[in-house]
Write a protein that holds these residues in place. Structure first.
Motif, mmCIF file in Angstrom:
data_model
loop_
_atom_site.group_PDB
_atom_site.id
_atom_site.type_symbol
_atom_site.label_atom_id
_atom_site.label_comp_id
_atom_site.label_asym_id
_atom_site.label_seq_id
_atom_site.Cartn_x
_atom_site.Cartn_y
_atom_site.Cartn_z
ATOM 1 N N CYS A 106 -12.354 -4.439 -25.302
ATOM 2 C CA CYS A 106 -12.866 -3.536 -26.321
ATOM 3 C C CYS A 106 -13.752 -4.348 -27.269
ATOM 4 O O CYS A 106 -13.335 -5.401 -27.751
ATOM 5 N N CYS B 199 -9.382 2.611 -30.221
ATOM 6 C CA CYS B 199 -10.609 2.498 -31.018
ATOM 7 C C CYS B 199 -11.542 3.679 -30.746
ATOM 8 O O CYS B 199 -12.151 4.226 -31.662
ATOM 9 N N CYS C 45 -11.306 0.246 -26.144
ATOM 10 C CA CYS C 45 -9.948 0.669 -25.794
ATOM 11 C C CYS C 45 -9.804 2.128 -26.211
ATOM 12 O O CYS C 45 -10.602 2.660 -26.998
ATOM 13 N N CYS D 296 -11.907 -4.398 -30.990
ATOM 14 C CA CYS D 296 -10.631 -5.068 -31.287
ATOM 15 C C CYS D 296 -10.197 -6.062 -30.225
ATOM 16 O O CYS D 296 -9.146 -6.686 -30.357
HETATM 17 ZN ZN LIG Z 1 -10.166 -1.423 -29.479
#
Ligand SMILES: [Zn+2]
Length: 176
Positions: free
Chosen positions: A83, A117, A114, A86
């Motif tokens: 991601c 997020c 992800c 993050c």
């Molecule tokens: Zn993420």
């Protein structure tokens, strides 16, 4: 449909052809098989293993750099399977500028994300939620990237694609 990776005489990846086409190139002495596939072809006089990777005997000049097709697999590979917000394992594709707010479906506006997020970001601009991108998304360059987007991800190809910057990360759940 099984495919064969074609390398230039210099081992640079060129593209993908059918196994049958690859076999014809080998039988005509225009290419050498460097990795066998799992497919064995039986004929009246015997059998032959079809190639997974072939290398051309003569160097061919690549006329022009074609653009890399946008696929889920290639986006994940470009972003290292993580991601971009993050660094958790990526499970989805996010449009940085939301499509509902005019964002395009192109290399500069798609990133691996992800689920969490992607869900949190929804249709917001990054500046609205104070998020940043680690780096600006760009189109990857080179034939190895085109191949990743077109062929099936064959583990036997990775050793020949990775020197050209294609991350060997191939998520099982990814589909183009
Ligand atoms: Zn993420």
């Amino acid at each position: 449909m099984p495919n064969t990776l074609v390398l230039n005489a210099t081992y640079e990846p060129l593209g993908v052809v059918s196994e049958r086409r690859a076999l014809i190139l080998v039988l005509n002495n225009r290419a050498i098989s460097v990795e066998d596939s799992e497919t064995v072809l039986h004929y009246a006089g015997g059998q032959v293993t079809l190639p997974a990777v072939i290398r051309l005997v003569k160097f061919v000049r690549i006329p022009y750099r074609h653009s890399v097709p946008l696929s889920r697999r290639a986006i994940f590979a470009r972003d290292g399977g993580r991601c971009v917000y993050c660094s958790a394992p990526a499970t989805s594709i996010d449009h940085v500028i939301p499509r509902s707010r005019g964002g395009g479906h192109n290399w500069e506006n798609v990133v691996s994300a992800c689920h969490k997020c992607n869900h949190l970001k929804a249709d917001k601009f990054l500046k609205e939620i104070g998020w940043r991108l680690r780096s600006l998304p760009r189109e990857p360059v080179g034939a190895a990237w085109r191949i990743l987007g077109t062929g099936r991800p064959d583990s036997k190809w990775i050793a020949y694609l990775s020197p050209y910057g294609v991350d060997p990360y191939l998520p099982n759940s990814a589909s183009a």
